[in-house]
Design a protein around this motif. Structure first.
Motif, PDB file in Angstrom:
ATOM      1  N   MET A 110       0.829  -1.165   0.000  1.00 21.43           N
ATOM      2  CA  MET A 110       0.000   0.000   0.000  1.00 21.43           C
ATOM      3  C   MET A 110       0.889   1.249   0.000  1.00 21.43           C
ATOM      4  SD  MET A 110      -2.667   1.381   2.783  1.00 21.43           S
ATOM      5  CE  MET A 110      -3.626  -0.012   3.080  1.00 21.43           C
ATOM      6  N   GLU A 111       0.584   2.185  -0.876  1.00 23.53           N
ATOM      7  CA  GLU A 111       1.363   3.404  -1.029  1.00 23.53           C
ATOM      8  C   GLU A 111       0.660   4.564  -0.336  1.00 23.53           C
ATOM      9  OE1 GLU A 111       2.605   6.030  -4.727  1.00 23.53           O
ATOM     10  OE2 GLU A 111       2.912   3.894  -5.034  1.00 23.53           O
ATOM     11  N   ARG A 112       1.461   5.341   0.445  1.00 17.94           N
ATOM     12  CA  ARG A 112       0.869   6.490   1.156  1.00 17.94           C
ATOM     13  C   ARG A 112       1.383   7.771   0.533  1.00 17.94           C
ATOM     14  NH1 ARG A 112       1.918   5.464   7.393  1.00 17.94           N
ATOM     15  NH2 ARG A 112       3.385   7.044   6.801  1.00 17.94           N
ATOM     16  N   ASN A 113       0.494   8.735   0.318  1.00 13.24           N
ATOM     17  CA  ASN A 113       0.869  10.006  -0.297  1.00 13.24           C
ATOM     18  C   ASN A 113       0.709  11.191   0.658  1.00 13.24           C
ATOM     19  OD1 ASN A 113       1.492   8.833  -2.687  1.00 13.24           O
ATOM     20  ND2 ASN A 113      -0.510   9.187  -3.604  1.00 13.24           N
ATOM     21  N   GLY A 114       0.494  11.009   1.914  1.00 12.63           N
ATOM     22  CA  GLY A 114       0.253  12.134   2.827  1.00 12.63           C
ATOM     23  C   GLY A 114       0.900  11.915   4.168  1.00 12.63           C
ATOM     24  N   PHE A 115       0.513  12.764   5.082  1.00 15.21           N
ATOM     25  CA  PHE A 115       1.024  12.692   6.448  1.00 15.21           C
ATOM     26  C   PHE A 115      -0.037  12.083   7.338  1.00 15.21           C
ATOM     27  CE2 PHE A 115       3.168  16.434   4.628  1.00 15.21           C
ATOM     28  CZ  PHE A 115       4.495  16.064   4.821  1.00 15.21           C
ATOM     29  N   THR A 116       0.405  11.415   8.362  1.00 13.94           N
ATOM     30  CA  THR A 116      -0.548  10.881   9.331  1.00 13.94           C
ATOM     31  C   THR A 116      -0.896  11.978  10.324  1.00 13.94           C
ATOM     32  OG1 THR A 116       1.150  10.152  10.868  1.00 13.94           O
ATOM     33  CG2 THR A 116       0.498   8.583   9.146  1.00 13.94           C
ATOM     34  N   LEU A 117      -1.941  11.743  11.060  1.00  9.17           N
ATOM     35  CA  LEU A 117      -2.384  12.712  12.063  1.00  9.17           C
ATOM     36  C   LEU A 117      -1.307  12.919  13.128  1.00  9.17           C
ATOM     37  CD1 LEU A 117      -4.611  14.525  13.119  1.00  9.17           C
ATOM     38  CD2 LEU A 117      -5.569  12.549  14.313  1.00  9.17           C
ATOM     39  N   VAL A 118      -0.621  11.900  13.517  1.00 13.87           N
ATOM     40  CA  VAL A 118       0.448  11.993  14.519  1.00 13.87           C
ATOM     41  C   VAL A 118       1.587  12.867  13.979  1.00 13.87           C
ATOM     42  CG1 VAL A 118       2.169  10.682  15.802  1.00 13.87           C
ATOM     43  CG2 VAL A 118      -0.149   9.800  15.583  1.00 13.87           C
ATOM     44  N   GLU A 119       1.949  12.690  12.726  1.00 11.97           N
ATOM     45  CA  GLU A 119       3.016  13.502  12.126  1.00 11.97           C
ATOM     46  C   GLU A 119       2.619  14.978  12.063  1.00 11.97           C
ATOM     47  OE1 GLU A 119       5.125  10.303   9.106  1.00 11.97           O
ATOM     48  OE2 GLU A 119       3.320  11.382   8.434  1.00 11.97           O
ATOM     49  N   LEU A 120       1.368  15.255  11.716  1.00 10.99           N
ATOM     50  CA  LEU A 120       0.888  16.642  11.670  1.00 10.99           C
ATOM     51  C   LEU A 120       0.883  17.273  13.059  1.00 10.99           C
ATOM     52  CD1 LEU A 120      -2.061  16.494   9.122  1.00 10.99           C
ATOM     53  CD2 LEU A 120       0.102  17.699   8.873  1.00 10.99           C
ATOM     54  N   LEU A 121       0.423  16.524  14.054  1.00 11.00           N
ATOM     55  CA  LEU A 121       0.415  17.052  15.428  1.00 11.00           C
ATOM     56  C   LEU A 121       1.837  17.314  15.928  1.00 11.00           C
ATOM     57  CD1 LEU A 121      -2.426  14.965  17.090  1.00 11.00           C
ATOM     58  CD2 LEU A 121      -2.459  17.392  16.518  1.00 11.00           C
ATOM     59  N   ALA A 122       2.756  16.437  15.617  1.00 16.43           N
ATOM     60  CA  ALA A 122       4.157  16.625  16.018  1.00 16.43           C
ATOM     61  C   ALA A 122       4.734  17.871  15.350  1.00 16.43           C
ATOM     62  CB  ALA A 122       4.976  15.391  15.677  1.00 16.43           C
ATOM     63  N   ALA A 123       4.463  18.049  14.065  1.00 11.38           N
ATOM     64  CA  ALA A 123       4.963  19.222  13.336  1.00 11.38           C
ATOM     65  C   ALA A 123       4.373  20.508  13.909  1.00 11.38           C
ATOM     66  CB  ALA A 123       4.642  19.092  11.855  1.00 11.38           C
ATOM     67  N   LEU A 124       3.074  20.498  14.213  1.00 11.79           N
ATOM     68  CA  LEU A 124       2.419  21.685  14.801  1.00 11.79           C
ATOM     69  C   LEU A 124       2.981  21.989  16.187  1.00 11.79           C
ATOM     70  CD1 LEU A 124      -1.299  21.212  13.716  1.00 11.79           C
ATOM     71  CD2 LEU A 124       0.277  23.001  12.991  1.00 11.79           C
ATOM     72  N   THR A 125       3.233  20.966  16.970  1.00  9.33           N
ATOM     73  CA  THR A 125       3.792  21.162  18.312  1.00  9.33           C
ATOM     74  C   THR A 125       5.185  21.780  18.225  1.00  9.33           C
ATOM     75  OG1 THR A 125       2.536  19.279  19.150  1.00  9.33           O
ATOM     76  CG2 THR A 125       4.414  20.008  20.461  1.00  9.33           C
ATOM     77  N   ILE A 126       6.013  21.251  17.360  1.00 15.21           N
ATOM     78  CA  ILE A 126       7.376  21.786  17.195  1.00 15.21           C
ATOM     79  C   ILE A 126       7.315  23.224  16.684  1.00 15.21           C
ATOM     80  CG2 ILE A 126       9.523  21.556  15.870  1.00 15.21           C
ATOM     81  CD1 ILE A 126       9.079  18.494  16.055  1.00 15.21           C
ATOM     82  N   THR A 127       6.449  23.497  15.723  1.00 13.98           N
ATOM     83  CA  THR A 127       6.291  24.862  15.200  1.00 13.98           C
ATOM     84  C   THR A 127       5.814  25.813  16.295  1.00 13.98           C
ATOM     85  OG1 THR A 127       5.760  23.958  13.019  1.00 13.98           O
ATOM     86  CG2 THR A 127       5.162  26.252  13.431  1.00 13.98           C
ATOM     87  N   GLY A 128       4.878  25.368  17.105  1.00 15.14           N
ATOM     88  CA  GLY A 128       4.379  26.198  18.209  1.00 15.14           C
ATOM     89  C   GLY A 128       5.472  26.527  19.217  1.00 15.14           C
ATOM     90  N   ILE A 129       6.297  25.528  19.547  1.00 15.69           N
ATOM     91  CA  ILE A 129       7.397  25.754  20.486  1.00 15.69           C
ATOM     92  C   ILE A 129       8.384  26.770  19.907  1.00 15.69           C
ATOM     93  CG2 ILE A 129       9.406  24.670  21.565  1.00 15.69           C
ATOM     94  CD1 ILE A 129       7.647  22.145  21.909  1.00 15.69           C
TER      95      ILE A 129
END
Length: 138
Positions: free
Chosen positions: A1-20
């Motif tokens: 199975m091929e994935r073309n996007g980000f998972t919800l966990v990856e998005l939350l981690a990116a938002l958390t790091i950006t917020g910090i």
């Protein structure tokens, strides 16, 4: 199975790091602005004290006598305000007596020692100086 996007966990981690990162950047920026304002006010107080001292020094060197009065709301030289922007406190030693607050008639042949404290809000600047004509051959 091929994935073309980000998972919800990856998005939350990116938002958390950006917020910090944003919070840290804002904190540094805000601290810099506060220190800049404090430094600017310190410079204004120091500049005002130097202006007062220079005005008195010029009078002390050029005139035979003058009247000096330092009140909490202004510095007066011969009855004219030379500074009234801040709060003032002074201790003047003249003829081996300490004066504070009352008008003094100064004979410029004698030295005048002054400690002047200028305040605005929480900040203050203290200037200590001596006005004297020096030794003449008269």
């Amino acid at each position: 199975m091929e994935r073309n996007g980000f998972t919800l966990v990856e998005l939350l981690a990116a938002l958390t790091i950006t917020g910090i990162i944003i919070v840290l950047a804002y904190s540094v920026f805000h601290t810099g602005i506060k220190q800049g304002e404090s430094s600017k006010e310190d410079a204004f107080l120091q500049q005002e004290a130097q202006l007062i001292a220079e005005t008195i020094r010029n009078k002390h060197l050029k005139e035979p006598a003058y009247q000096l009065e330092i009140k909490t709301d202004g510095v007066l030289l011969d009855g004219k305000a030379i500074s009234s922007k801040y709060s003032y406190m002074a201790q003047v030693v003249y003829e081996n007596h300490t004066y504070s607050g009352e008008p003094l008639q100064i004979d410029t042949k004698l030295p005048l020692e002054m400690t002047l404290k200028i305040k605005k809000g929480d900040q203050s600047y203290t200037l200590r100086t001596l006005f004297a004509r020096g030794i003449s051959d008269e």
